[in-house]
Design an enzyme around this catalytic site. Structure first.
Site, PDB file in Angstrom:
ATOM      1  N   CYS A 194       9.511   4.481   3.434  1.00  0.00           N
ATOM      2  CA  CYS A 194       9.946   3.208   2.847  1.00  0.00           C
ATOM      3  C   CYS A 194      11.141   3.290   1.901  1.00  0.00           C
ATOM      4  O   CYS A 194      12.087   2.517   2.028  1.00  0.00           O
ATOM      5  CB  CYS A 194       8.790   2.570   2.094  1.00  0.00           C
ATOM      6  SG  CYS A 194       7.515   1.988   3.206  1.00  0.00           S
ATOM      7  N   ARG A 230       6.693   0.035 -23.032  1.00  0.00           N
ATOM      8  CA  ARG A 230       7.639  -0.710 -22.205  1.00  0.00           C
ATOM      9  C   ARG A 230       7.980   0.060 -20.940  1.00  0.00           C
ATOM     10  O   ARG A 230       8.409  -0.510 -19.946  1.00  0.00           O
ATOM     11  CB  ARG A 230       8.933  -0.994 -22.992  1.00  0.00           C
ATOM     12  CG  ARG A 230       8.719  -1.929 -24.173  1.00  0.00           C
ATOM     13  CD  ARG A 230       9.941  -1.939 -25.079  1.00  0.00           C
ATOM     14  NE  ARG A 230      10.241  -0.601 -25.607  1.00  0.00           N
ATOM     15  CZ  ARG A 230      11.262  -0.333 -26.417  1.00  0.00           C
ATOM     16  NH1 ARG A 230      12.094  -1.297 -26.774  1.00  0.00           N
ATOM     17  NH2 ARG A 230      11.452   0.888 -26.869  1.00  0.00           N
ATOM     18  N   LYS A 284      14.769   3.776   3.355  1.00  0.00           N
ATOM     19  CA  LYS A 284      15.087   2.679   4.268  1.00  0.00           C
ATOM     20  C   LYS A 284      15.301   1.379   3.500  1.00  0.00           C
ATOM     21  O   LYS A 284      16.263   0.641   3.748  1.00  0.00           O
ATOM     22  CB  LYS A 284      13.913   2.532   5.252  1.00  0.00           C
ATOM     23  CG  LYS A 284      14.090   1.513   6.331  1.00  0.00           C
ATOM     24  CD  LYS A 284      12.820   1.366   7.152  1.00  0.00           C
ATOM     25  CE  LYS A 284      11.812   0.532   6.397  1.00  0.00           C
ATOM     26  NZ  LYS A 284      10.553   0.333   7.137  1.00  0.00           N
ATOM     27  N   LEU A 288       0.837  -1.204   0.000  1.00  0.00           N
ATOM     28  CA  LEU A 288       0.000   0.000   0.000  1.00  0.00           C
ATOM     29  C   LEU A 288       0.874   1.257   0.000  1.00  0.00           C
ATOM     30  O   LEU A 288       1.967   1.268   0.561  1.00  0.00           O
ATOM     31  CB  LEU A 288      -0.934   0.014   1.211  1.00  0.00           C
ATOM     32  CG  LEU A 288      -0.363   0.238   2.613  1.00  0.00           C
ATOM     33  CD1 LEU A 288      -0.134   1.718   2.925  1.00  0.00           C
ATOM     34  CD2 LEU A 288      -1.294  -0.343   3.648  1.00  0.00           C
TER      35      LEU A 288
END
Ligand code: UDX
Ligand code: UDX
Ligand code: ADP
Length: 474
Positions: free
Chosen positions: A277, A261, A280, A164
Protein backbone atom coordinates in the site's frame (compact mmCIF):
# COMPACT_ATOMS: atom_id res chain seq x y z
CA UNK A 1 -38.11 -2.60 9.52
CA UNK A 2 -37.02 -4.74 6.60
CA UNK A 3 -33.29 -5.39 6.37
CA UNK A 4 -31.87 -3.08 3.67
CA UNK A 5 -29.18 -5.62 2.69
CA UNK A 6 -29.60 -9.39 2.53
CA UNK A 7 -26.93 -10.44 0.09
CA UNK A 8 -23.46 -9.03 -0.44
CA UNK A 9 -21.06 -9.93 -3.24
CA UNK A 10 -17.39 -8.98 -3.09
CA UNK A 11 -15.24 -9.02 -6.22
CA UNK A 12 -11.63 -9.81 -5.33
CA UNK A 13 -10.60 -12.56 -2.90
CA UNK A 14 -7.25 -11.06 -1.96
CA UNK A 15 -5.68 -9.61 1.18
CA UNK A 16 -8.51 -7.08 1.47
CA UNK A 17 -11.61 -8.89 0.15
CA UNK A 18 -10.96 -12.22 1.90
CA UNK A 19 -10.48 -11.04 5.49
CA UNK A 20 -13.04 -8.23 5.21
CA UNK A 21 -15.80 -10.56 4.03
CA UNK A 22 -14.91 -13.21 6.59
CA UNK A 23 -15.43 -10.75 9.44
CA UNK A 24 -18.54 -9.40 7.73
CA UNK A 25 -20.01 -12.92 7.57
CA UNK A 26 -19.03 -13.61 11.17
CA UNK A 27 -20.62 -10.44 12.47
CA UNK A 28 -23.72 -10.45 10.24
CA UNK A 29 -25.31 -13.91 10.36
CA UNK A 30 -28.39 -12.42 8.66
CA UNK A 31 -26.40 -11.47 5.55
CA UNK A 32 -25.17 -13.90 2.89
CA UNK A 33 -21.67 -12.98 1.72
CA UNK A 34 -20.20 -14.35 -1.53
CA UNK A 35 -16.61 -13.55 -2.46
CA UNK A 36 -15.89 -13.98 -6.15
CA UNK A 37 -12.61 -13.93 -8.03
CA UNK A 38 -11.62 -14.84 -11.54
CA UNK A 39 -8.54 -16.60 -10.19
CA UNK A 40 -9.70 -20.19 -9.76
CA UNK A 41 -6.66 -21.28 -7.75
CA UNK A 42 -7.31 -18.55 -5.19
CA UNK A 43 -10.95 -19.50 -4.83
CA UNK A 44 -10.05 -23.17 -4.47
CA UNK A 45 -7.59 -22.23 -1.73
CA UNK A 46 -10.23 -20.21 0.13
CA UNK A 47 -12.41 -23.32 -0.04
CA UNK A 48 -9.62 -25.61 1.18
CA UNK A 49 -7.85 -26.41 4.45
CA UNK A 50 -4.94 -24.09 3.61
CA UNK A 51 -6.06 -20.52 2.94
CA UNK A 52 -4.21 -18.52 0.26
CA UNK A 53 -3.06 -15.94 2.80
CA UNK A 54 -1.67 -16.29 6.31
CA UNK A 55 -3.41 -13.98 8.71
CA UNK A 56 -3.49 -14.77 12.45
CA UNK A 57 -6.97 -15.82 13.61
CA UNK A 58 -8.50 -15.83 10.14
CA UNK A 59 -8.58 -19.57 9.54
CA UNK A 60 -10.87 -20.23 12.51
CA UNK A 61 -13.31 -17.57 11.34
CA UNK A 62 -13.40 -18.85 7.76
CA UNK A 63 -13.99 -22.39 8.98
CA UNK A 64 -16.81 -21.20 11.21
CA UNK A 65 -18.68 -19.27 8.49
CA UNK A 66 -17.80 -21.05 5.24
CA UNK A 67 -20.78 -22.86 3.72
CA UNK A 68 -23.17 -21.10 6.12
CA UNK A 69 -23.27 -17.44 5.11
CA UNK A 70 -19.79 -17.14 3.58
CA UNK A 71 -19.08 -18.50 0.09
CA UNK A 72 -16.09 -18.33 -2.24
CA UNK A 73 -16.79 -18.78 -5.94
CA UNK A 74 -15.54 -18.12 -9.46
CA UNK A 75 -19.10 -17.94 -10.70
CA UNK A 76 -19.36 -14.16 -10.76
CA UNK A 77 -22.55 -13.50 -12.71
CA UNK A 78 -25.17 -15.09 -10.43
CA UNK A 79 -23.48 -13.69 -7.32
CA UNK A 80 -23.52 -10.18 -8.83
CA UNK A 81 -27.13 -10.48 -9.98
CA UNK A 82 -28.39 -11.60 -6.59
CA UNK A 83 -26.48 -9.08 -4.47
CA UNK A 84 -28.04 -5.97 -2.95
CA UNK A 85 -24.59 -4.55 -2.39
CA UNK A 86 -21.32 -5.21 -4.24
CA UNK A 87 -17.86 -4.55 -2.85
CA UNK A 88 -15.12 -3.98 -5.39
CA UNK A 89 -11.84 -5.04 -3.79
CA UNK A 90 -9.67 -5.92 -6.75
CA UNK A 91 -6.05 -4.89 -6.98
CA UNK A 92 -5.06 -1.46 -8.29
CA UNK A 93 -1.39 -1.84 -9.19
CA UNK A 94 0.83 1.04 -10.25
CA UNK A 95 0.75 1.44 -14.01
CA UNK A 96 3.78 -0.11 -15.70
CA UNK A 97 3.37 1.56 -19.08
CA UNK A 98 1.60 4.45 -20.78
CA UNK A 99 0.38 7.68 -19.24
CA UNK A 100 1.28 7.92 -15.56
CA UNK A 101 3.64 4.93 -15.83
CA UNK A 102 5.37 4.07 -12.55
CA UNK A 103 3.08 6.34 -10.55
CA UNK A 104 -0.61 6.39 -11.44
CA UNK A 105 -2.86 3.58 -10.21
CA UNK A 106 -4.05 1.24 -12.92
CA UNK A 107 -7.82 1.13 -12.65
CA UNK A 108 -8.32 -1.45 -15.40
CA UNK A 109 -9.52 -4.12 -12.95
CA UNK A 110 -11.91 -1.72 -11.22
CA UNK A 111 -13.23 -0.58 -14.56
CA UNK A 112 -13.77 -4.10 -15.82
CA UNK A 113 -15.76 -4.86 -12.65
CA UNK A 114 -17.97 -1.83 -13.28
CA UNK A 115 -18.53 -2.95 -16.89
CA UNK A 116 -19.42 -6.47 -15.84
CA UNK A 117 -21.85 -5.22 -13.19
CA UNK A 118 -23.57 -2.93 -15.69
CA UNK A 119 -23.78 -5.73 -18.22
CA UNK A 120 -25.28 -8.44 -16.02
CA UNK A 121 -27.34 -6.72 -13.35
CA UNK A 122 -31.00 -6.01 -13.97
CA UNK A 123 -31.96 -4.29 -10.74
CA UNK A 124 -30.62 -1.31 -8.79
CA UNK A 125 -27.83 -1.83 -6.29
CA UNK A 126 -25.19 -0.21 -4.17
CA UNK A 127 -21.62 -0.46 -5.42
CA UNK A 128 -18.91 0.02 -2.81
CA UNK A 129 -15.35 0.85 -3.78
CA UNK A 130 -13.05 -0.82 -1.26
CA UNK A 131 -9.82 -0.96 -3.24
CA UNK A 132 -7.59 2.03 -2.58
CA UNK A 133 -8.09 4.22 -5.62
CA UNK A 134 -7.15 7.69 -6.76
CA UNK A 135 -9.40 10.57 -5.76
CA UNK A 136 -12.35 10.87 -8.17
CA UNK A 137 -12.39 7.21 -9.22
CA UNK A 138 -15.88 6.73 -7.81
CA UNK A 139 -16.85 9.28 -10.43
CA UNK A 140 -15.29 7.11 -13.15
CA UNK A 141 -17.14 4.06 -11.88
CA UNK A 142 -20.36 6.07 -11.99
CA UNK A 143 -19.61 7.09 -15.57
CA UNK A 144 -18.95 3.54 -16.73
CA UNK A 145 -22.10 2.31 -14.99
CA UNK A 146 -24.29 5.13 -16.29
CA UNK A 147 -23.15 4.66 -19.87
CA UNK A 148 -23.94 0.94 -19.81
CA UNK A 149 -26.85 0.55 -17.40
CA UNK A 150 -29.98 -1.33 -18.42
CA UNK A 151 -33.21 0.69 -18.47
CA UNK A 152 -34.85 1.14 -15.08
CA UNK A 153 -31.70 0.23 -13.18
CA UNK A 154 -29.71 2.73 -11.12
CA UNK A 155 -26.60 2.49 -8.99
CA UNK A 156 -25.29 4.33 -5.98
CA UNK A 157 -21.50 4.29 -5.74
CA UNK A 158 -19.93 4.60 -2.29
CA UNK A 159 -16.33 4.90 -1.17
CA UNK A 160 -15.54 2.74 1.86
CA UNK A 161 -11.75 2.46 2.15
CA UNK A 162 -10.29 -0.42 4.13
CA UNK A 163 -7.74 0.42 6.83
CA UNK A 164 -6.74 -3.09 7.90
CA UNK A 165 -3.02 -3.80 8.23
CA UNK A 166 -1.68 -7.22 7.34
CA UNK A 167 -0.76 -9.40 10.28
CA UNK A 168 -3.41 -7.71 12.44
CA UNK A 169 -6.33 -7.81 9.98
CA UNK A 170 -8.74 -9.74 12.19
CA UNK A 171 -8.36 -7.32 15.08
CA UNK A 172 -8.34 -4.27 12.80
CA UNK A 173 -11.59 -5.40 11.19
CA UNK A 174 -13.23 -6.42 14.46
CA UNK A 175 -12.28 -3.23 16.30
CA UNK A 176 -11.70 -0.57 13.66
CA UNK A 177 -10.55 2.91 14.74
CA UNK A 178 -13.18 4.18 12.32
CA UNK A 179 -15.22 3.19 9.29
CA UNK A 180 -15.38 5.79 6.50
CA UNK A 181 -18.31 5.91 4.16
CA UNK A 182 -18.31 8.45 1.38
CA UNK A 183 -21.26 8.98 -0.90
CA UNK A 184 -23.21 11.34 -3.06
CA UNK A 185 -24.83 14.32 -1.36
CA UNK A 186 -28.37 13.49 -2.45
CA UNK A 187 -31.33 11.62 -0.97
CA UNK A 188 -30.40 8.42 -2.83
CA UNK A 189 -26.77 8.91 -1.80
CA UNK A 190 -27.70 9.28 1.87
CA UNK A 191 -29.97 6.24 1.66
CA UNK A 192 -27.11 4.13 0.28
CA UNK A 193 -24.73 5.41 2.97
CA UNK A 194 -27.30 4.47 5.62
CA UNK A 195 -27.68 0.99 4.18
CA UNK A 196 -23.92 0.35 4.34
CA UNK A 197 -23.67 1.81 7.83
CA UNK A 198 -26.50 -0.54 8.85
CA UNK A 199 -24.24 -3.42 7.80
CA UNK A 200 -21.28 -2.12 9.86
CA UNK A 201 -23.52 -1.30 12.77
CA UNK A 202 -23.87 -5.04 13.41
CA UNK A 203 -20.58 -4.70 15.32
CA UNK A 204 -19.12 -1.19 14.97
CA UNK A 205 -20.41 1.53 17.35
CA UNK A 206 -22.28 4.33 15.57
CA UNK A 207 -19.79 7.03 16.60
CA UNK A 208 -17.02 5.22 14.76
CA UNK A 209 -18.91 5.21 11.47
CA UNK A 210 -18.07 8.48 9.73
CA UNK A 211 -20.05 9.73 6.76
CA UNK A 212 -18.61 12.22 4.30
CA UNK A 213 -18.52 13.10 0.63
CA UNK A 214 -16.97 10.61 -1.77
CA UNK A 215 -13.86 12.62 -2.55
CA UNK A 216 -13.03 13.22 1.11
CA UNK A 217 -13.33 9.52 1.74
CA UNK A 218 -11.10 8.59 -1.20
CA UNK A 219 -8.48 11.18 -0.26
CA UNK A 220 -8.55 10.19 3.44
CA UNK A 221 -7.29 6.73 2.60
CA UNK A 222 -4.38 8.03 0.53
CA UNK A 223 -3.57 10.66 3.15
CA UNK A 224 -3.66 8.17 6.05
CA UNK A 225 -1.18 5.86 4.34
CA UNK A 226 1.02 8.78 3.30
CA UNK A 227 1.12 10.08 6.90
CA UNK A 228 1.95 6.64 8.31
CA UNK A 229 4.78 6.12 5.82
CA UNK A 230 5.97 9.67 6.44
CA UNK A 231 6.38 8.98 10.15
CA UNK A 232 8.56 5.97 9.43
CA UNK A 233 10.58 7.87 6.83
CA UNK A 234 11.01 10.66 9.37
CA UNK A 235 12.33 8.40 12.11
CA UNK A 236 14.50 6.61 9.53
CA UNK A 237 15.97 9.96 8.50
CA UNK A 238 16.75 10.60 12.16
CA UNK A 239 18.32 7.11 12.37
CA UNK A 240 20.92 8.19 9.80
CA UNK A 241 21.78 11.20 11.96
CA UNK A 242 22.05 8.89 14.98
CA UNK A 243 24.47 6.56 13.19
CA UNK A 244 26.67 9.56 12.34
CA UNK A 245 26.62 11.18 15.77
CA UNK A 246 26.33 8.59 18.52
CA UNK A 247 22.71 9.32 19.40
CA UNK A 248 20.51 6.22 19.69
CA UNK A 249 17.35 6.27 17.59
CA UNK A 250 15.44 4.11 20.11
CA UNK A 251 16.05 6.69 22.80
CA UNK A 252 15.10 9.51 20.47
CA UNK A 253 11.91 7.72 19.35
CA UNK A 254 10.90 7.14 22.93
CA UNK A 255 11.46 10.78 23.80
CA UNK A 256 9.52 12.00 20.76
CA UNK A 257 6.65 9.58 21.28
CA UNK A 258 5.97 10.76 24.81
CA UNK A 259 4.73 14.06 23.40
CA UNK A 260 0.99 13.44 23.37
CA UNK A 261 0.72 15.50 20.19
CA UNK A 262 2.95 12.97 18.43
CA UNK A 263 2.19 9.67 20.19
CA UNK A 264 4.35 6.54 20.40
CA UNK A 265 3.15 4.43 17.46
CA UNK A 266 4.83 4.00 14.08
CA UNK A 267 8.18 5.36 15.25
CA UNK A 268 10.13 2.13 14.89
CA UNK A 269 13.19 2.86 12.77
CA UNK A 270 13.82 0.03 10.33
CA UNK A 271 15.53 -1.20 7.20
CA UNK A 272 12.68 0.59 5.42
CA UNK A 273 8.93 0.24 5.06
CA UNK A 274 7.30 -2.10 2.57
CA UNK A 275 3.92 -3.61 1.79
CA UNK A 276 1.52 -3.31 -1.07
CA UNK A 277 0.00 0.00 0.00
CA UNK A 278 2.41 2.68 1.14
CA UNK A 279 4.53 3.05 -1.98
CA UNK A 280 1.60 2.68 -4.36
CA UNK A 281 -0.61 5.13 -2.53
CA UNK A 282 2.07 7.79 -2.15
CA UNK A 283 3.04 7.48 -5.82
CA UNK A 284 -0.61 7.95 -6.54
CA UNK A 285 -0.79 11.06 -4.37
CA UNK A 286 2.30 12.43 -6.09
CA UNK A 287 0.80 11.77 -9.50
CA UNK A 288 -2.51 13.39 -8.60
CA UNK A 289 -0.73 16.44 -7.19
CA UNK A 290 1.34 16.81 -10.34
CA UNK A 291 -1.75 16.44 -12.50
CA UNK A 292 -3.32 19.26 -10.52
CA UNK A 293 -0.21 21.41 -11.01
CA UNK A 294 0.57 21.23 -7.30
CA UNK A 295 4.30 20.79 -7.86
CA UNK A 296 5.45 21.55 -4.30
CA UNK A 297 2.93 19.12 -2.86
CA UNK A 298 4.10 16.41 -5.23
CA UNK A 299 7.77 17.03 -4.34
CA UNK A 300 6.95 16.94 -0.62
CA UNK A 301 5.37 13.48 -0.72
CA UNK A 302 7.90 12.10 -3.23
CA UNK A 303 10.54 12.76 -0.58
CA UNK A 304 8.86 10.22 1.74
CA UNK A 305 9.53 7.53 -0.88
CA UNK A 306 13.02 8.80 -1.66
CA UNK A 307 13.93 8.61 2.03
CA UNK A 308 12.76 4.99 2.10
CA UNK A 309 14.93 4.10 -0.90
CA UNK A 310 17.85 5.81 0.82
CA UNK A 311 17.24 3.84 4.01
CA UNK A 312 17.14 0.48 2.23
CA UNK A 313 20.31 1.19 0.26
CA UNK A 314 22.11 2.57 3.31
CA UNK A 315 21.48 -0.68 5.16
CA UNK A 316 22.78 -2.77 2.26
CA UNK A 317 25.91 -0.64 1.96
CA UNK A 318 26.55 -0.82 5.67
CA UNK A 319 26.61 -4.60 5.57
CA UNK A 320 29.22 -4.56 2.82
CA UNK A 321 31.33 -1.90 4.56
CA UNK A 322 31.34 -3.68 7.90
CA UNK A 323 32.44 -6.92 6.27
CA UNK A 324 35.69 -5.34 5.09
CA UNK A 325 34.19 -3.85 1.95
CA UNK A 326 33.73 -7.14 0.20
CA UNK A 327 31.14 -9.86 0.42
CA UNK A 328 32.00 -11.65 -2.81
CA UNK A 329 31.50 -15.40 -2.24
CA UNK A 330 30.69 -14.79 1.42
CA UNK A 331 27.70 -16.62 2.85
CA UNK A 332 25.05 -14.48 4.45
CA UNK A 333 21.88 -15.62 6.23
CA UNK A 334 18.78 -13.48 5.82
CA UNK A 335 16.27 -13.99 8.59
CA UNK A 336 12.84 -12.74 7.55
CA UNK A 337 11.65 -12.06 4.03
CA UNK A 338 8.06 -10.85 4.57
CA UNK A 339 7.50 -7.08 4.56
CA UNK A 340 6.46 -7.26 8.23
CA UNK A 341 5.84 -9.92 10.87
CA UNK A 342 2.78 -12.18 10.97
CA UNK A 343 2.25 -12.27 7.23
CA UNK A 344 3.61 -14.31 4.35
CA UNK A 345 3.30 -11.32 2.02
CA UNK A 346 6.46 -10.02 0.36
CA UNK A 347 5.05 -7.22 -1.78
CA UNK A 348 7.57 -4.33 -1.72
CA UNK A 349 9.40 -6.07 1.13
CA UNK A 350 12.65 -4.28 2.02
CA UNK A 351 14.19 -7.77 2.28
CA UNK A 352 13.96 -8.06 -1.51
CA UNK A 353 15.94 -4.88 -1.95
CA UNK A 354 18.58 -5.88 0.59
CA UNK A 355 18.90 -9.41 -0.84
CA UNK A 356 19.33 -8.09 -4.38
CA UNK A 357 21.95 -5.64 -3.19
CA UNK A 358 23.93 -8.43 -1.51
CA UNK A 359 23.58 -10.68 -4.55
CA UNK A 360 24.93 -7.92 -6.79
CA UNK A 361 27.95 -7.72 -4.51
CA UNK A 362 28.51 -11.42 -5.08
CA UNK A 363 27.26 -12.91 -1.82
CA UNK A 364 25.62 -16.34 -1.43
CA UNK A 365 22.36 -15.99 0.45
CA UNK A 366 20.68 -18.37 2.87
CA UNK A 367 17.14 -17.22 3.40
CA UNK A 368 14.71 -18.22 6.12
CA UNK A 369 11.21 -16.88 6.74
CA UNK A 370 8.59 -18.61 8.91
CA UNK A 371 5.72 -17.96 6.48
CA UNK A 372 6.90 -16.94 3.01
CA UNK A 373 6.70 -19.73 0.40
CA UNK A 374 9.94 -20.84 -1.22
CA UNK A 375 8.63 -20.19 -4.73
CA UNK A 376 7.69 -16.63 -3.78
CA UNK A 377 11.21 -15.83 -2.56
CA UNK A 378 12.74 -17.17 -5.78
CA UNK A 379 10.24 -15.19 -7.85
CA UNK A 380 10.98 -11.98 -5.94
CA UNK A 381 14.72 -12.44 -6.52
CA UNK A 382 14.27 -13.30 -10.22
CA UNK A 383 15.81 -16.75 -9.62
CA UNK A 384 14.57 -19.74 -11.54
CA UNK A 385 16.04 -22.22 -9.05
CA UNK A 386 18.34 -22.39 -6.06
CA UNK A 387 21.55 -22.92 -8.00
CA UNK A 388 22.57 -19.33 -8.42
CA UNK A 389 23.58 -18.08 -5.01
CA UNK A 390 20.23 -18.33 -3.22
CA UNK A 391 19.33 -21.18 -0.86
CA UNK A 392 16.05 -21.21 1.01
CA UNK A 393 15.89 -22.92 4.37
CA UNK A 394 13.11 -24.33 6.50
CA UNK A 395 15.12 -23.96 9.66
CA UNK A 396 16.88 -20.82 10.96
CA UNK A 397 19.84 -22.76 12.37
CA UNK A 398 20.41 -24.46 9.02
CA UNK A 399 20.28 -21.03 7.36
CA UNK A 400 22.89 -19.65 9.76
CA UNK A 401 25.29 -22.61 9.56
CA UNK A 402 28.60 -21.78 7.88
CA UNK A 403 27.72 -18.13 7.17
CA UNK A 404 29.68 -14.97 7.90
CA UNK A 405 26.68 -12.89 8.87
CA UNK A 406 23.04 -12.84 9.95
CA UNK A 407 20.84 -10.11 8.51
CA UNK A 408 17.46 -9.48 10.17
CA UNK A 409 14.95 -8.10 7.68
CA UNK A 410 11.59 -8.84 9.35
CA UNK A 411 10.58 -8.30 12.98
CA UNK A 412 9.20 -11.83 13.62
CA UNK A 413 8.74 -12.31 17.40
CA UNK A 414 10.38 -15.74 17.37
CA UNK A 415 13.66 -14.25 16.10
CA UNK A 416 14.39 -12.84 19.54
CA UNK A 417 13.98 -16.27 21.15
CA UNK A 418 16.52 -18.17 19.05
CA UNK A 419 19.66 -19.72 20.51
CA UNK A 420 22.23 -17.30 19.10
CA UNK A 421 25.10 -19.03 20.87
CA UNK A 422 24.27 -22.13 18.83
CA UNK A 423 24.21 -20.08 15.63
CA UNK A 424 27.45 -18.33 16.53
CA UNK A 425 29.20 -21.64 17.13
CA UNK A 426 28.22 -22.82 13.64
CA UNK A 427 29.28 -19.61 11.86
CA UNK A 428 32.55 -18.35 10.38
CA UNK A 429 34.46 -15.75 12.42
CA UNK A 430 34.28 -12.87 12.83
CA UNK A 431 30.54 -13.44 12.92
CA UNK A 432 28.32 -10.45 12.18
CA UNK A 433 24.72 -9.59 13.01
CA UNK A 434 22.97 -6.78 11.13
CA UNK A 435 19.68 -6.12 12.87
CA UNK A 436 17.49 -4.20 10.43
CA UNK A 437 14.55 -4.27 12.83
CA UNK A 438 16.13 -3.56 16.21
CA UNK A 439 14.52 -6.60 17.79
CA UNK A 440 17.49 -8.53 19.18
CA UNK A 441 19.30 -8.16 22.47
CA UNK A 442 22.46 -6.54 21.16
CA UNK A 443 24.51 -6.60 24.32
CA UNK A 444 23.81 -10.33 24.77
CA UNK A 445 24.90 -10.91 21.16
CA UNK A 446 28.08 -8.91 21.68
CA UNK A 447 28.81 -10.95 24.75
CA UNK A 448 28.57 -14.14 22.70
CA UNK A 449 31.17 -12.60 20.38
CA UNK A 450 29.11 -11.27 17.49
CA UNK A 451 29.99 -8.01 15.82
CA UNK A 452 26.58 -6.31 16.01
CA UNK A 453 25.32 -3.48 13.87
CA UNK A 454 21.84 -2.05 13.95
CA UNK A 455 19.77 0.79 12.57
CA UNK A 456 20.13 4.16 14.27
CA UNK A 457 23.21 3.40 16.32
CA UNK A 458 26.81 4.18 15.43
CA UNK A 459 28.67 1.11 14.10
CA UNK A 460 30.35 -0.67 16.95
CA UNK A 461 28.35 1.37 19.43
CA UNK A 462 26.89 -1.76 20.96
CA UNK A 463 30.41 -2.90 21.89
CA UNK A 464 31.11 0.41 23.56
CA UNK A 465 27.78 0.52 25.34
CA UNK A 466 28.51 -2.90 26.74
CA UNK A 467 31.99 -1.82 27.88
CA UNK A 468 30.60 1.23 29.65
CA UNK A 469 28.04 -1.01 31.32
CA UNK A 470 30.86 -3.28 32.40
CA UNK A 471 32.90 -0.38 33.79
CA UNK A 472 29.92 0.84 35.80
CA UNK A 473 29.50 -2.57 37.35
CA UNK A 474 33.03 -2.64 38.72
C1 UDX B 1 6.70 24.71 19.73
C2 UDX B 1 6.53 23.32 20.30
O1 UDX B 1 5.14 22.96 20.30
C3 UDX B 1 7.07 23.25 21.71
O2 UDX B 1 6.98 21.91 22.19
C4 UDX B 1 8.54 23.71 21.71
O3 UDX B 1 9.02 23.69 23.03
C5 UDX B 1 8.66 25.09 21.09
O4 UDX B 1 8.07 25.08 19.77
P1 UDX B 1 5.36 26.98 19.95
O5 UDX B 1 6.16 27.40 18.77
O6 UDX B 1 5.32 27.90 21.11
O7 UDX B 1 5.90 25.59 20.53
O8 UDX B 1 3.84 26.71 19.57
P2 UDX B 1 3.08 25.50 18.79
O9 UDX B 1 1.81 25.30 19.51
O10 UDX B 1 3.90 24.32 18.55
O11 UDX B 1 2.72 26.18 17.42
C6 UDX B 1 3.71 26.49 16.44
C7 UDX B 1 3.06 27.04 15.20
O12 UDX B 1 2.33 26.02 14.52
C8 UDX B 1 2.06 28.15 15.47
O13 UDX B 1 2.21 29.14 14.48
C9 UDX B 1 0.73 27.44 15.35
O14 UDX B 1 -0.31 28.34 15.01
C10 UDX B 1 1.02 26.46 14.25
N1 UDX B 1 0.13 25.28 14.23
C11 UDX B 1 0.07 24.40 15.28
C12 UDX B 1 -0.66 25.00 13.11
O15 UDX B 1 -0.62 25.76 12.13
N2 UDX B 1 -1.47 23.88 13.11
C13 UDX B 1 -1.52 23.01 14.15
O16 UDX B 1 -2.27 22.01 14.07
C14 UDX B 1 -0.72 23.27 15.28
C1 UDX C 1 -0.79 -0.24 5.89
C2 UDX C 1 -1.65 0.61 6.82
O1 UDX C 1 -1.15 0.49 8.18
C3 UDX C 1 -3.10 0.16 6.76
O2 UDX C 1 -3.91 1.01 7.57
C4 UDX C 1 -3.55 0.22 5.31
O3 UDX C 1 -4.89 -0.24 5.21
C5 UDX C 1 -2.66 -0.61 4.43
O4 UDX C 1 -1.30 -0.18 4.57
P1 UDX C 1 0.29 -2.67 6.04
O5 UDX C 1 1.09 -2.22 4.84
O6 UDX C 1 -0.41 -3.97 5.98
O7 UDX C 1 -0.83 -1.58 6.38
O8 UDX C 1 1.27 -2.73 7.33
P2 UDX C 1 1.90 -1.63 8.31
O9 UDX C 1 1.78 -2.15 9.70
O10 UDX C 1 1.36 -0.27 8.09
O11 UDX C 1 3.46 -1.67 7.94
C6 UDX C 1 3.94 -1.16 6.71
C7 UDX C 1 5.45 -1.21 6.69
O12 UDX C 1 6.02 -0.28 7.61
C8 UDX C 1 6.04 -2.56 7.08
O13 UDX C 1 7.12 -2.86 6.25
C9 UDX C 1 6.49 -2.35 8.51
O14 UDX C 1 7.50 -3.22 8.91
C10 UDX C 1 6.97 -0.91 8.44
N1 UDX C 1 7.00 -0.22 9.74
C11 UDX C 1 5.84 -0.04 10.44
C12 UDX C 1 8.20 0.30 10.23
O15 UDX C 1 9.25 0.17 9.61
N2 UDX C 1 8.19 0.99 11.41
C13 UDX C 1 7.05 1.19 12.14
O16 UDX C 1 7.11 1.84 13.19
C14 UDX C 1 5.84 0.66 11.63
P1 ADP D 1 -5.48 -6.55 -2.32
O1 ADP D 1 -4.24 -6.57 -1.46
O2 ADP D 1 -5.89 -5.19 -2.77
O3 ADP D 1 -6.62 -7.34 -1.75
P2 ADP D 1 -4.88 -8.79 -4.07
O4 ADP D 1 -3.99 -8.84 -5.27
O5 ADP D 1 -4.52 -9.58 -2.85
O6 ADP D 1 -5.07 -7.25 -3.71
O7 ADP D 1 -6.35 -9.26 -4.47
C1 ADP D 1 -7.06 -8.79 -5.57
C2 ADP D 1 -7.86 -9.94 -6.17
O8 ADP D 1 -8.75 -9.39 -7.17
C3 ADP D 1 -7.01 -10.98 -6.91
O9 ADP D 1 -7.28 -12.27 -6.34
C4 ADP D 1 -7.47 -10.91 -8.37
O10 ADP D 1 -7.54 -12.18 -9.00
C5 ADP D 1 -8.87 -10.33 -8.24
N1 ADP D 1 -9.34 -9.62 -9.44
C6 ADP D 1 -8.73 -8.63 -10.11
N2 ADP D 1 -9.48 -8.22 -11.16
C7 ADP D 1 -10.60 -8.97 -11.14
C8 ADP D 1 -11.76 -9.02 -11.98
N3 ADP D 1 -11.93 -8.19 -13.00
N4 ADP D 1 -12.71 -9.93 -11.68
C9 ADP D 1 -12.55 -10.77 -10.63
N5 ADP D 1 -11.49 -10.76 -9.80
C10 ADP D 1 -10.52 -9.89 -10.06
Amino acid sequence: AEAPIRKICCIGAGYVGGPTCSILALKCPDIQVTVVDRNELRINQWNSEKLPIFEPGLEEIVKQCRGKNLFFSTDMVPALKEADLIFISVNTPTKTFGLGKGRAADLKFVESCARLIAEVCDRSKIIVEKSTVPVRSAASIVNVLKANTKPGVSYQVLSNPEFLAEGTAVNDLTNPDRVLIGGEESDEGRKAIDALSWVYHHWVPAEKIIKMNTWSSELSKLAANAFLAQRISSINAISAVCEATGADVSEVAKAIGLDSRLGPKFLQASVGWGGSCFQKDILNLVYISESLNLTSVAAYWQQVIDMNEYQKSRFGQRIVQAMFNTITDKHIAILGFAFKKNTGDTRESPAIYVAKHLLEEGACLHIFDPKVERAQILLDLDQSDEKTGVTIHEDPYEAAKGTHALVICTEWDQFSTYDYQRMYDSMLKPAFVFDGRKILNHSALSEIGFHVETIGKRPGESFQAQNWGGANNV
